[in-house]
Structures are given as C-alpha cells and as structure tokens.
Design an enzyme around this catalytic site. Sequence first.
Site, PDB file in Angstrom:
ATOM      1  N   TYR A  25      56.130 -13.267  24.355  1.00 33.51           N
ATOM      2  CA  TYR A  25      55.217 -12.324  23.697  1.00 33.51           C
ATOM      3  C   TYR A  25      54.769 -12.926  22.367  1.00 33.51           C
ATOM      4  O   TYR A  25      54.862 -12.329  21.317  1.00 33.51           O
ATOM      5  CB  TYR A  25      55.932 -10.980  23.487  1.00 33.51           C
ATOM      6  CG  TYR A  25      55.014  -9.799  23.237  1.00 33.51           C
ATOM      7  CD1 TYR A  25      54.162  -9.324  24.233  1.00 33.51           C
ATOM      8  CD2 TYR A  25      55.015  -9.154  21.995  1.00 33.51           C
ATOM      9  CE1 TYR A  25      53.337  -8.234  24.002  1.00 33.51           C
ATOM     10  CE2 TYR A  25      54.191  -8.055  21.761  1.00 33.51           C
ATOM     11  CZ  TYR A  25      53.360  -7.601  22.775  1.00 33.51           C
ATOM     12  OH  TYR A  25      52.538  -6.516  22.557  1.00 33.51           O
ATOM     13  N   HIS A 108      49.056 -23.634  30.571  1.00 32.00           N
ATOM     14  CA  HIS A 108      48.887 -25.057  30.280  1.00 32.00           C
ATOM     15  C   HIS A 108      49.654 -25.794  31.376  1.00 32.00           C
ATOM     16  O   HIS A 108      50.754 -25.390  31.749  1.00 32.00           O
ATOM     17  CB  HIS A 108      49.458 -25.351  28.884  1.00 32.00           C
ATOM     18  CG  HIS A 108      49.344 -26.782  28.438  1.00 32.00           C
ATOM     19  ND1 HIS A 108      48.323 -27.627  28.833  1.00 32.00           N
ATOM     20  CD2 HIS A 108      50.128 -27.520  27.599  1.00 32.00           C
ATOM     21  CE1 HIS A 108      48.491 -28.815  28.264  1.00 32.00           C
ATOM     22  NE2 HIS A 108      49.575 -28.768  27.520  1.00 32.00           N
ATOM     23  N   GLY A 134      45.458 -16.718  21.058  1.00 28.60           N
ATOM     24  CA  GLY A 134      45.688 -15.367  21.557  1.00 28.60           C
ATOM     25  C   GLY A 134      44.926 -14.283  20.811  1.00 28.60           C
ATOM     26  O   GLY A 134      44.363 -13.373  21.418  1.00 28.60           O
ATOM     27  N   GLU A 195      43.670 -32.806  21.552  1.00 23.01           N
ATOM     28  CA  GLU A 195      44.446 -32.511  20.339  1.00 23.01           C
ATOM     29  C   GLU A 195      44.940 -33.780  19.650  1.00 23.01           C
ATOM     30  O   GLU A 195      45.047 -33.826  18.435  1.00 23.01           O
ATOM     31  CB  GLU A 195      45.588 -31.520  20.629  1.00 23.01           C
ATOM     32  CG  GLU A 195      46.684 -32.031  21.523  1.00 23.01           C
ATOM     33  CD  GLU A 195      47.524 -30.920  22.157  1.00 23.01           C
ATOM     34  OE1 GLU A 195      47.086 -29.759  22.160  1.00 23.01           O
ATOM     35  OE2 GLU A 195      48.616 -31.230  22.651  1.00 23.01           O
ATOM     36  N   SER A 252      20.834 -32.376   5.216  1.00 18.86           N
ATOM     37  CA  SER A 252      19.643 -33.040   4.671  1.00 18.86           C
ATOM     38  C   SER A 252      19.255 -34.244   5.537  1.00 18.86           C
ATOM     39  O   SER A 252      20.069 -34.757   6.304  1.00 18.86           O
ATOM     40  CB  SER A 252      19.925 -33.509   3.253  1.00 18.86           C
ATOM     41  OG  SER A 252      20.922 -34.531   3.294  1.00 18.86           O
TER      42      SER A 252
HETATM   43  P1  NAD Z   1      54.204 -18.898  21.170  1.00 19.05           P
HETATM   44  O1  NAD Z   1      55.093 -19.887  20.521  1.00 19.05           O
HETATM   45  O2  NAD Z   1      53.173 -18.198  20.369  1.00 19.05           O
HETATM   46  O3  NAD Z   1      55.081 -17.749  21.856  1.00 19.05           O
HETATM   47  C1  NAD Z   1      56.155 -18.027  22.668  1.00 19.05           C
HETATM   48  C2  NAD Z   1      56.912 -16.768  23.053  1.00 19.05           C
HETATM   49  O4  NAD Z   1      58.003 -17.128  23.907  1.00 19.05           O
HETATM   50  C3  NAD Z   1      57.531 -15.990  21.906  1.00 19.05           C
HETATM   51  O5  NAD Z   1      57.433 -14.640  22.243  1.00 19.05           O
HETATM   52  C4  NAD Z   1      58.991 -16.458  21.929  1.00 19.05           C
HETATM   53  O6  NAD Z   1      59.835 -15.486  21.390  1.00 19.05           O
HETATM   54  C5  NAD Z   1      59.211 -16.590  23.419  1.00 19.05           C
HETATM   55  N1  NAD Z   1      60.262 -17.530  23.792  1.00 19.05           N
HETATM   56  C6  NAD Z   1      60.518 -18.752  23.251  1.00 19.05           C
HETATM   57  N2  NAD Z   1      61.519 -19.343  23.909  1.00 19.05           N
HETATM   58  C7  NAD Z   1      61.905 -18.484  24.882  1.00 19.05           C
HETATM   59  C8  NAD Z   1      62.905 -18.517  25.896  1.00 19.05           C
HETATM   60  N3  NAD Z   1      63.707 -19.590  26.023  1.00 19.05           N
HETATM   61  N4  NAD Z   1      63.002 -17.461  26.721  1.00 19.05           N
HETATM   62  C9  NAD Z   1      62.208 -16.374  26.609  1.00 19.05           C
HETATM   63  N5  NAD Z   1      61.237 -16.298  25.668  1.00 19.05           N
HETATM   64  C10 NAD Z   1      61.104 -17.331  24.825  1.00 19.05           C
HETATM   65  O7  NAD Z   1      53.562 -19.636  22.443  1.00 19.05           O
HETATM   66  P2  NAD Z   1      52.016 -19.711  22.843  1.00 19.05           P
HETATM   67  O8  NAD Z   1      51.278 -20.538  21.827  1.00 19.05           O
HETATM   68  O9  NAD Z   1      51.510 -18.372  23.200  1.00 19.05           O
HETATM   69  O10 NAD Z   1      52.117 -20.637  24.147  1.00 19.05           O
HETATM   70  C11 NAD Z   1      52.467 -20.117  25.417  1.00 19.05           C
HETATM   71  C12 NAD Z   1      51.778 -20.958  26.480  1.00 19.05           C
HETATM   72  O11 NAD Z   1      50.368 -20.801  26.342  1.00 19.05           O
HETATM   73  C13 NAD Z   1      52.046 -22.450  26.387  1.00 19.05           C
HETATM   74  O12 NAD Z   1      52.095 -22.966  27.693  1.00 19.05           O
HETATM   75  C14 NAD Z   1      50.820 -22.994  25.652  1.00 19.05           C
HETATM   76  O13 NAD Z   1      50.553 -24.332  25.950  1.00 19.05           O
HETATM   77  C15 NAD Z   1      49.762 -22.075  26.254  1.00 19.05           C
HETATM   78  N6  NAD Z   1      48.523 -21.941  25.475  1.00 19.05           N
HETATM   79  C16 NAD Z   1      48.575 -21.568  24.171  1.00 19.05           C
HETATM   80  C17 NAD Z   1      47.390 -21.374  23.460  1.00 19.05           C
HETATM   81  C18 NAD Z   1      47.413 -20.907  22.022  1.00 19.05           C
HETATM   82  O14 NAD Z   1      46.355 -20.722  21.479  1.00 19.05           O
HETATM   83  N7  NAD Z   1      48.534 -20.674  21.376  1.00 19.05           N
HETATM   84  C19 NAD Z   1      46.151 -21.556  24.107  1.00 19.05           C
HETATM   85  C20 NAD Z   1      46.125 -21.899  25.450  1.00 19.05           C
HETATM   86  C21 NAD Z   1      47.327 -22.089  26.132  1.00 19.05           C
END
Ligand code: NAD
Length: 332
Positions: A25, A108, A134, A195, A252
């Site tokens: 989350y 991803h 997000g 990136e 410019s």
């Molecule tokens: P984040 O770090 O914002 O959130 C991760 C969540 O996972 C948190 O709620 C954390 O408490 C929970 N968590 C961490 N370890 C855990 C575990 N072992 N068990 C259960 N919960 C756990 O992550 P994010 O940036 O939302 O990334 C999530 C996925 O989305 C990744 O695969 C990332 O590559 C992908 N993604 C992210 C973005 C972005 O803008 N952040 C964009 C596109 C894709």
Amino acid sequence: MSRLFNEKDVENNALAQSRVAVLGYGSQGRAQALNLSDSGLDVQLGLRPDGRSWDQAVEDGWSPRTVKDAVTDADVVVVLVPDMSQPALFRDEVQPNLKPGALLLFAHGFNVHYDLLEPGGDVDVALVAPKAPGQRVRQEYENDRGVPALLAVHQDATGQAHARALSYAHAVGSTRAGVLETSFAEETETDLFGEQAVLCGGVTELVVAGFETLVDAGYNPDVAYFECLHELKLIVDLLHEGGLARMHRFVSDTASFGDVTRGPKVVDDHVRARLKSVLAEIQSGAFAAEWREEHDEGSPKLRSLLSDDLSHPIERVGQRLRQRMPWLKEAS
Ligand code: NAD
Ligand code: MG
C-alpha cells in the site's frame, strides 16, 4: 506499431465476480487499490501487520488482511511491494496460497523477466504498468481521466490473461488514456535504460558536470546553480507538454542555435557508445545480477555513492537558494 487499447476494447465481465488482492500500500498500491474499488471491483489489501502501510490503510477505511489471507481468497493478485522484496514474499506467502487459474499481476517486469521469481505453470502472469507515480494515477482517476499504461502477458494459462489484464487496466483508469501492448522484456529493459541513461543517471550527471565546469572556470556557484539545475524544470515542462517543437518555440533563437550546434558535440559518438554499453548490461542481465547482489548485502555501495552525490557542493548551494523561493516548498 503495437496495439493501443481503449475503453471500447474492454470485455466488461472479464473481472466480474473476481476478488482482487492488492499486496502493498505504497505509491502504486494505494492509488490502484482506491481506483479499483471506486470502479466497483471487490478489493482486499494484503499487508504486513507490523508495517506502516497497515495504519495508513485503516485510516483510509480499509480492513487489511495478511498477505497469506488476502492471496488465499483472490482471483487476481497484484504485487505492488518494492521490486527487491518481491521474490521472498512470492516464495513464502504468495506461491503456496495462490489459486490455480489466478491472475498474477505486476507493475514492473523486473523479477519475472530476470527469472528472480518463477510462477508455476497454472496461473496467468501479466503486467499493467501505469506510466505515472501513484499520486498522479489516483488524481487523474478522480478527475475522470487516467494515465496511460503498458500491458504485457508473460503466461496465459486460462486463455483469459489478456482480457483480464485489460479489464484491470480499465478499472485503474488507464483505458481512458490508452493502454499500450508490450512484453515483459521490453517494459523492463526500456524502464531500466530510461532511468539509468536519461532520466535519473544521465540528467543528474549532466547537471553536476555542467555546474562543475562553470564553477571550475571561476563563475559564481549561485549563478551556475540557476543555469544548470534550477532552469532545467522550465525546459523539461516544455518538452513534456509539446516535445522538441514546443521547447524551440519558447526559447530564444540564440538558445535554439546553441542547442542544435553544440548539443551534438556534448552527446557525441563516445556518449552514444556508452549508452549502448549501459543497454547491453541491462539486456545481458548483468545489471540485474549486480543490483540483486548489492541489495542482498545491505546496499553498501548504493549508500556510499549516494552519500557522495548528496555531499556535492551543488546540494549546499541549492539548499540555500531554494530557501528564497518559497513556492518550491509548496510543490512538495
Ligand atoms: P512503495 O515502496 O511505494 O510501496 C511498497 C509497499 O509495499 C509499502 O506499502 C510497503 O509497506 C510494502 N512492503 C514492503 N515490503 C513488503 C513485504 N516484504 N511484504 C509486504 N509488504 C511490503 O512501492 P511502489 O513504488 O509503489 O512500487 C511497487 C511496484 O510498482 C514496483 O514493482 C515498482 O517497480 C512499480 N512501479 C512503481 C511506480 C512508481 O511511480 N512508484 C511506477 C510504475 C511501477
Ligand atoms: Mg548521479
């Protein structure tokens, strides 16, 4: 050209009666779970009971469950925990509880593409990657719009993988903007390359090298900061809104002439050769292996190199100058 899917392409009942478990989350988890729920899907959160997101989820009105419990009941499992945490979580808590025929979704392709996580043969495996952080995914949905997303199918055990993934993307709001078909390999490799070479690695190195060039030549660091870092936003906004054409319309003639004659001297054949070598390390899996090993050792190299980056003089100059630009704080 690969296909672009819109709202009219969605089979409305592909996720009817499906229960969706969103694991994590954070940035994507919160936004996607809220959008799915507002779209009428049956959503459960699977979280760590001791994690900080648990409290945030409760505050938002959810009744979170453990990962094991959420997965056990789910027809769709969306893995939105950090990429480096996914293999262990999948092995220990997802895999043993996953229903045959379930759809396993990622945002991803990293772990699946590099074989760091191996789903069994009896589930669908797909990717829906919104092309925005997000916060923007949620904000656009609330404004009856959506952010574009990439969609890919890695494994289709049920014959429904594509239809279900597209319905999912629709519920997140992304068919409003367009869902572009890709593969796990293409999404993963281009994301990493972007990136590393352009967005994070390339731009910051160019900014710092430009700043150092001016300061070493005796110019005032404050002026160098404005020219090489602060004003980058103006240019990026123009590029983002309307590509190269819009940027050239607003800068410019002198800037345009300097761009087209000097830019190619900076990004010359040597730089292009190094871009290719960065891409080759991504394609061979060398980068993924290096990062996995670094992470498993507690990220010592990451911490040390980051601390060098953050102790660069450009950071001290920036902190001081930004205090006089209060509107920058309002953006964060
Ligand atoms: P984040 O770090 O914002 O959130 C991760 C969540 O996972 C948190 O709620 C954390 O408490 C929970 N968590 C961490 N370890 C855990 C575990 N072992 N068990 C259960 N919960 C756990 O992550 P994010 O940036 O939302 O990334 C999530 C996925 O989305 C990744 O695969 C990332 O590559 C992908 N993604 C992210 C973005 C972005 O803008 N952040 C964009 C596109 C894709
Ligand atoms: Mg850097």
